[in-house]
Design an enzyme around this catalytic site. Sequence first.
Site, PDB file in Angstrom:
ATOM      1  N   ASP A 147       0.811  -1.213   0.000  1.00  0.00           N
ATOM      2  CA  ASP A 147       0.000   0.000   0.000  1.00  0.00           C
ATOM      3  C   ASP A 147       0.849   1.270   0.000  1.00  0.00           C
ATOM      4  O   ASP A 147       0.384   2.328  -0.412  1.00  0.00           O
ATOM      5  CB  ASP A 147      -0.924  -0.006   1.220  1.00  0.00           C
ATOM      6  CG  ASP A 147      -1.900  -1.168   1.170  1.00  0.00           C
ATOM      7  OD1 ASP A 147      -2.634  -1.281   0.168  1.00  0.00           O
ATOM      8  OD2 ASP A 147      -1.924  -1.977   2.120  1.00  0.00           O
ATOM      9  N   GLY A 182       0.085   3.042   6.673  1.00  0.00           N
ATOM     10  CA  GLY A 182       1.109   2.086   7.071  1.00  0.00           C
ATOM     11  C   GLY A 182       2.511   2.638   7.117  1.00  0.00           C
ATOM     12  O   GLY A 182       3.450   1.905   7.444  1.00  0.00           O
TER      13      GLY A 182
END
Length: 634
Positions: free
Chosen positions: A290, A612
Amino acid sequence: MASGYLVVLSTKGETLNYKASFCHTQIKGPTAESAAHRHPHTGPACGTRRTLRPGMEKKDVASGAGDPLSHQQQQLQQRMNGFVVGGGGVLLYGEFTDALNDTLRYSVSLTESALTVQRISSSPGRTKVIYNLVDCIGCRAHRGPEESDDAAAAYFTAYFYPFKRRWMSAGVARQRVEQCFRVAPPVQDPLQEAKRWARAVRDAAVLQAPRREGVVYAEVRRPCRVMVLVNPHSGRGQALQLFTGHVEGMFTEANVPYTLVITEHQNHARELVRQADLSQWDALVIMSGDGLLSEVINGLMEREDWHDAIQTPLGILPGGSGNALAASVHHYSQWPPAWNEELLLSCGFMLCKGLVGSMDLVSVHLSSRQRLFSFLSLAWGFVADVDIESEKYRHVGAIRFLMGTLVRLATLRVYQGRLAYLPVKEALPIKASLPPPNTPQHPSLCSSLPCRLIPDISPNRNSRHNHNSAIANRNTIANASNNAISAQRPADTQRDCKTSGAPVDSLLPGLEQPVPESWTVVEEEDFVLVLAIYQSHLAEDLWTVPGATADDGAIHLFYVTAGISRPALLRLFLAMEKGAHLACGCPHLVYQKVRALRLEPLSPHGMLTVDGEMVEYGPVQAQIHPGLARLICG
């Protein structure tokens, strides 16, 4: 590491030569199950290949009263062999004989929704095979082998990815099926006839893309030009191998020309899309975790023409450890669950189909006035700790998160902070491109699991050794440190963004100002975690927001307060695998749908992550921008 870009351009569909591949298949009929084979692009055997010869052909147009056709449908159907049919009519019909046994004959018919192959015999119903065009990604015509008795023949091959039962486990998954037909004399021009069939199958398949009921999609322009960005170090370092082994062949089958760019360092993708001539590309596809998509989105939003740039359709292929957006996109399609290579195949299928929907972005402001755009999550506490501290286990793949969870549970931390948010009001609609789902509008407070109080343990200063180790092991693009994220950003990003016309965060006051009275303020609390997420999944196996969609116009805010026991927290995350954590009965878990939020950590040390990736630690606030980006989905 290689220097420069690695660029590979695919060619047009009709120019690729599959000569020997289709001529040595020992298939007696379309229902034979012995045709399992190994395809050079998809690894293990995953489908069937059949070769048939035309004996005769006739055109048959069945009349029918269908729904009115759109202009695009009318144009496509006018291209189909020179005639237009109503709903459900036969577009093409032919009778074929088997290439190895002239006594076996088959009828093949193409309708608007299916390709039907049926053996001509006394009991034809037992030998009929129907291939739904909704599962078809392409059809290609090509010549036979030049140095063979079959040189005068031509072939057209249709590629399907239907749901079939898994071989080694329960359930179904998309699997590749290749249906090949042989066109030979007495047809006057076998290659032109093969091209005619291939074109008709492709055009019909375009109209049968897998759309969700009630959802309006755009489509990627055809033929589309795609830039594929691959981080070769993401996940277990296998992203490039996964692309060449699974996706490259699908793009060839679907006649999707692409340019492959291998990223080399942190912010490479960000710099590239910030400076690229986007008029050359119809879509940007990310093969990584991601983090690489986060770089691409922020690079697009840093452009002077950000408003047009962010409309470029974005595609995702799972090549990292978490793969949260890939899992979410698959979930939105309402198809059966998929993981690992099955998830990759599903995302590749959606890219080939080319449907485009809206995706919300969240504007995140850090204490240094740095502004980021996020598509996935903002996390503080347990989730952020696990994400960053598990970097040292990257070599084991997705299981790193389980290992990090167990380690962090052993020394569970509690953080002090203040939280405020602007709830989503049922009477106050959000300007989203598509209607939001029927998800809960009020907090879910659970109430029955036994919990044991945990002492108020402020987190120890993060080990500089551990932090530097995580950064050193972090791959070049998919995981960027805060310093890398903040590179080449102005000091007062909000002011500069307003000047350049970037979306204004009208719901957010300055971080030094109090929140408006319409906000809900959580009194000073001790938190185990705070998680703001705007997709359905936090990882492939973490179904965090069952009711979320990519453009529901809401930030889904979760927080867990101190006092929860370690077993209860573990049960929450185990229940999250099936999306059942909100019904687990834990009084320390709170869930709320919000439009904006502010988080002020009071503990002197901790970690904050955006999508993240670790960002600077300190006060942070965020606001949703519904439908700002475009996402290739199903």
